[in-house]
Design a protein around this motif. Sequence first.
Motif, PDB file in Angstrom:
ATOM      1  N   ARG A  76       0.844  -1.187   0.000  1.00  0.00           N
ATOM      2  CA  ARG A  76       0.000   0.000   0.000  1.00  0.00           C
ATOM      3  C   ARG A  76       0.880   1.237   0.000  1.00  0.00           C
ATOM      4  O   ARG A  76       1.796   1.337   0.797  1.00  0.00           O
ATOM      5  N   SER A  77       0.626   2.160  -0.937  1.00  0.00           N
ATOM      6  CA  SER A  77       1.307   3.451  -0.848  1.00  0.00           C
ATOM      7  C   SER A  77       0.381   4.511  -1.417  1.00  0.00           C
ATOM      8  O   SER A  77      -0.398   4.244  -2.335  1.00  0.00           O
ATOM      9  N   SER A 154      13.781   8.739   1.190  1.00  0.00           N
ATOM     10  CA  SER A 154      12.739   8.386   0.224  1.00  0.00           C
ATOM     11  C   SER A 154      13.333   7.476  -0.852  1.00  0.00           C
ATOM     12  O   SER A 154      12.678   6.543  -1.311  1.00  0.00           O
ATOM     13  N   ARG A 158      12.206   3.459  -1.361  1.00  0.00           N
ATOM     14  CA  ARG A 158      11.734   3.050  -2.677  1.00  0.00           C
ATOM     15  C   ARG A 158      12.523   1.835  -3.189  1.00  0.00           C
ATOM     16  O   ARG A 158      11.946   0.855  -3.659  1.00  0.00           O
ATOM     17  N   SER A 161      11.685  -1.360  -1.058  1.00  0.00           N
ATOM     18  CA  SER A 161      10.374  -1.972  -1.291  1.00  0.00           C
ATOM     19  C   SER A 161      10.301  -2.555  -2.694  1.00  0.00           C
ATOM     20  O   SER A 161       9.576  -3.512  -2.937  1.00  0.00           O
ATOM     21  N   ASP A 167       8.039  -3.946   4.903  1.00  0.00           N
ATOM     22  CA  ASP A 167       7.979  -2.575   5.423  1.00  0.00           C
ATOM     23  C   ASP A 167       8.671  -2.447   6.766  1.00  0.00           C
ATOM     24  O   ASP A 167       9.294  -1.432   7.057  1.00  0.00           O
TER      25      ASP A 167
END
Lengths: 259, 180
Positions: A76-77, A154, A158, A161, A167
């Motif tokens: 989920r993002s 960030s 990225r 994942s 997570d």
Amino acid sequence: MPEPNPEDVLLLASDAARLVLASGAETYRAEETAQAFCSALGGVEAECYATPTGVLLSFFGPDGRSRSIVRRIKGRSMNLERIAGIHALTRDLYAGRAEFHQAAAGLDALERLSGYPAAVTLAGAAAAAGFFTLLYGGAWNDALVAAPVGALLSRLTRILSRHGISDFFTNITGGALAALACLAAGLAGWASGPDTAIIGSIMLLVPGVAITSAIRDTIAGDLVAGVARGADAFISAAGISIGAGAAFGLWRLAGLGAL
Amino acid sequence: MNPLELLWAALATAGFAVLFHLRPRDLPLAVVGASLGWWIFSAVRAAGDPAIGYFAAAAAIGFLSELGALVFKKPAFLYMVCSILPLVPGSGMYNTMLQSVRGDFPGSLAIGFSTLQAAGAIAAGLAVSSALARLVSLAAAARRRSVEPPPGPQIGPGSGRGFEDDSGGDARRSGWISAK
């Protein structure tokens, strides 16, 4: 206009609900999207049950037989462009401005959205980290430390994942990296308050929106989804703090200053 | 309050909105909402009660977002989720867990409860505004229906039980479409 095949409708509607949830929207929005898709395409008594990790959908076709499907949601993002796109698609479908094929093509295009270029995303992360540091009372030099750390975070999340790292471990790594980088900047004399810089850069990871959505879902009556989202938020916060806590411990052990 | 904080809140929100894939044309309203929310929150917090500050700020953000949703025909969620970013208790979640990792359980509990209080107040503020928006759009849909009967959803022939058997369902659906 030929009536679309009920099995195709089932697949399309559940795909829409899955995409809405994977883009970070509220649970009731996913359920109502699936129901609206089914009703607009000839399904009757559509029922959808969604949680952050999966969707169940069933309805009766024109022949009076029921169909149902289970879809699992892995990652989920937040993707607001997708949520807005599916909303527009639902309106079009419901008002009769779009047919099954247009809806299917539209959903396909939304699934493959490219989003902002990497450089813009990095700049956004840097701006968010830097300005949150200022907002939470940091000095200019703290913000200048937090901004590149935020951009790095960030990037790191990225990449991790994309390689299928969970997570939880991404958050541990992110928390440790942010804490170490800001502490090192403090030692070098670049940051006057490493604590504010850490909070500012960690804002990119912390589940503030997630805990708020958890309570919003619960208020809306989606109890299971709300509790699941709350658990998700606490586990991410735990991951970040374990990472940061380990970094603080290492820092103390190395004799670089107490915290 | 330092007036520069409004600018920081706006710019931080703009940066985050990029990470949330908000399109540039939706950015101005989200950013204005973030500044407005932070201003209300700071003012009420200075008067002594952070929880009411969270609630009032979230309610104001919710109203602004619902208004934007009506004007731009997009979900209010888009604006709402960006505008509440400066308020959401992310650092509280982090600090709660950090204290418990360090072994300070009373501290962890205290921070944890104030974090949940903040998140609850924000969620309640948003819920109040979206409930009101839903009521308004339902009333508008009911009025439209009583003035001129709309053609109703044209689902092809053979759709079996159809829509006739749930009256009121139609108003609910049009309410759903325009409420968000």
